[in-house]
Design a protein around this motif. Sequence first.
Motif, PDB file in Angstrom:
ATOM      1  N   GLU A  30       0.833  -1.210   0.000  1.00  0.00           N
ATOM      2  CA  GLU A  30       0.000   0.000   0.000  1.00  0.00           C
ATOM      3  C   GLU A  30       0.864   1.255   0.000  1.00  0.00           C
ATOM      4  O   GLU A  30       0.511   2.254  -0.615  1.00  0.00           O
ATOM      5  CB  GLU A  30      -0.958  -0.006   1.194  1.00  0.00           C
ATOM      6  N   GLY A  31       2.001   1.194   0.682  1.00  0.00           N
ATOM      7  CA  GLY A  31       2.917   2.342   0.707  1.00  0.00           C
ATOM      8  C   GLY A  31       3.459   2.668  -0.671  1.00  0.00           C
ATOM      9  O   GLY A  31       3.524   3.841  -1.066  1.00  0.00           O
ATOM     10  N   VAL A  32       3.837   1.644  -1.406  1.00  0.00           N
ATOM     11  CA  VAL A  32       4.356   1.844  -2.769  1.00  0.00           C
ATOM     12  C   VAL A  32       3.244   2.370  -3.668  1.00  0.00           C
ATOM     13  O   VAL A  32       3.453   3.299  -4.455  1.00  0.00           O
ATOM     14  CB  VAL A  32       4.955   0.537  -3.327  1.00  0.00           C
ATOM     15  N   LEU A  36       3.370   6.035  -5.591  1.00  0.00           N
ATOM     16  CA  LEU A  36       3.238   6.142  -7.036  1.00  0.00           C
ATOM     17  C   LEU A  36       2.021   6.978  -7.413  1.00  0.00           C
ATOM     18  O   LEU A  36       2.084   7.808  -8.319  1.00  0.00           O
ATOM     19  CB  LEU A  36       3.162   4.757  -7.667  1.00  0.00           C
ATOM     20  N   SER A  37       0.927   6.793  -6.709  1.00  0.00           N
ATOM     21  CA  SER A  37      -0.276   7.586  -6.963  1.00  0.00           C
ATOM     22  C   SER A  37      -0.001   9.076  -6.750  1.00  0.00           C
ATOM     23  O   SER A  37      -0.409   9.917  -7.555  1.00  0.00           O
ATOM     24  CB  SER A  37      -1.403   7.117  -6.041  1.00  0.00           C
ATOM     25  N   ASP A  38       0.717   9.390  -5.687  1.00  0.00           N
ATOM     26  CA  ASP A  38       1.091  10.779  -5.404  1.00  0.00           C
ATOM     27  C   ASP A  38       1.965  11.344  -6.520  1.00  0.00           C
ATOM     28  O   ASP A  38       1.727  12.465  -6.997  1.00  0.00           O
ATOM     29  CB  ASP A  38       1.823  10.866  -4.068  1.00  0.00           C
ATOM     30  N   LEU A  39       2.950  10.579  -6.944  1.00  0.00           N
ATOM     31  CA  LEU A  39       3.841  11.046  -8.007  1.00  0.00           C
ATOM     32  C   LEU A  39       3.074  11.264  -9.318  1.00  0.00           C
ATOM     33  O   LEU A  39       3.296  12.265 -10.010  1.00  0.00           O
ATOM     34  CB  LEU A  39       4.982  10.053  -8.229  1.00  0.00           C
ATOM     35  N   ILE A  40       2.187  10.350  -9.637  1.00  0.00           N
ATOM     36  CA  ILE A  40       1.421  10.481 -10.880  1.00  0.00           C
ATOM     37  C   ILE A  40       0.533  11.723 -10.813  1.00  0.00           C
ATOM     38  O   ILE A  40       0.436  12.479 -11.786  1.00  0.00           O
ATOM     39  CB  ILE A  40       0.598   9.201 -11.142  1.00  0.00           C
ATOM     40  N   SER A  54      12.459  10.126 -12.487  1.00  0.00           N
ATOM     41  CA  SER A  54      13.211   8.882 -12.615  1.00  0.00           C
ATOM     42  C   SER A  54      12.537   7.759 -11.818  1.00  0.00           C
ATOM     43  O   SER A  54      12.458   6.615 -12.283  1.00  0.00           O
ATOM     44  CB  SER A  54      14.645   9.092 -12.134  1.00  0.00           C
ATOM     45  N   GLU A  55      12.026   8.084 -10.648  1.00  0.00           N
ATOM     46  CA  GLU A  55      11.340   7.095  -9.811  1.00  0.00           C
ATOM     47  C   GLU A  55      10.098   6.545 -10.524  1.00  0.00           C
ATOM     48  O   GLU A  55       9.853   5.336 -10.526  1.00  0.00           O
ATOM     49  CB  GLU A  55      10.949   7.742  -8.479  1.00  0.00           C
ATOM     50  N   LEU A  62       9.419  -1.633 -13.812  1.00  0.00           N
ATOM     51  CA  LEU A  62       9.149  -2.772 -12.939  1.00  0.00           C
ATOM     52  C   LEU A  62       7.746  -3.330 -13.181  1.00  0.00           C
ATOM     53  O   LEU A  62       7.547  -4.553 -13.171  1.00  0.00           O
ATOM     54  CB  LEU A  62       9.319  -2.380 -11.477  1.00  0.00           C
ATOM     55  N   GLU A  63       6.779  -2.449 -13.394  1.00  0.00           N
ATOM     56  CA  GLU A  63       5.422  -2.909 -13.684  1.00  0.00           C
ATOM     57  C   GLU A  63       5.400  -3.728 -14.971  1.00  0.00           C
ATOM     58  O   GLU A  63       4.773  -4.788 -15.038  1.00  0.00           O
ATOM     59  CB  GLU A  63       4.469  -1.728 -13.803  1.00  0.00           C
ATOM     60  N   HIS A  64       6.098  -3.255 -15.981  1.00  0.00           N
ATOM     61  CA  HIS A  64       6.171  -3.989 -17.248  1.00  0.00           C
ATOM     62  C   HIS A  64       6.805  -5.363 -17.033  1.00  0.00           C
ATOM     63  O   HIS A  64       6.299  -6.380 -17.528  1.00  0.00           O
ATOM     64  CB  HIS A  64       6.965  -3.186 -18.271  1.00  0.00           C
ATOM     65  N   LEU A  65       7.890  -5.399 -16.276  1.00  0.00           N
ATOM     66  CA  LEU A  65       8.560  -6.662 -15.995  1.00  0.00           C
ATOM     67  C   LEU A  65       7.618  -7.618 -15.273  1.00  0.00           C
ATOM     68  O   LEU A  65       7.516  -8.799 -15.633  1.00  0.00           O
ATOM     69  CB  LEU A  65       9.822  -6.418 -15.168  1.00  0.00           C
ATOM     70  N   MET A  66       6.888  -7.129 -14.270  1.00  0.00           N
ATOM     71  CA  MET A  66       5.975  -8.007 -13.532  1.00  0.00           C
ATOM     72  C   MET A  66       4.832  -8.491 -14.407  1.00  0.00           C
ATOM     73  O   MET A  66       4.373  -9.628 -14.264  1.00  0.00           O
ATOM     74  CB  MET A  66       5.432  -7.311 -12.284  1.00  0.00           C
ATOM     75  N   ARG A  67       4.372  -7.674 -15.340  1.00  0.00           N
ATOM     76  CA  ARG A  67       3.328  -8.133 -16.265  1.00  0.00           C
ATOM     77  C   ARG A  67       3.843  -9.299 -17.110  1.00  0.00           C
ATOM     78  O   ARG A  67       3.130 -10.271 -17.342  1.00  0.00           O
ATOM     79  CB  ARG A  67       2.863  -6.999 -17.166  1.00  0.00           C
TER      80      ARG A  67
END
Length: 75
Positions: A30-32, A36-40, A54-55, A62-67
């Motif tokens: 949930e923290g991650v 990410l939601s805040d950054l977006i 960059s983050e 990483l999302e692409h890799l996990m998909r």
Amino acid sequence: MATMRAYEELVDFIADGIDPGRIIAFQPSEGVKARLSDLIEREKTNSLSREETSEINQCLQLEHLMRLVKARARQ
């Protein structure tokens, strides 16, 4: 392309070494998700630093890799 082959090798390594059910069920903490939601949201107003941009880019990679890993685990 060497980069694509490196991705494929990593995807195979992860998918073959972990129970497929655990891979498919994986979700970021949930923290991650909140970070990410805040950054977006802030990206929409162009108020990100270079490090924050960059983050976001790293998270997208990483999302692409996990998909890819999840798709392989479903096979």
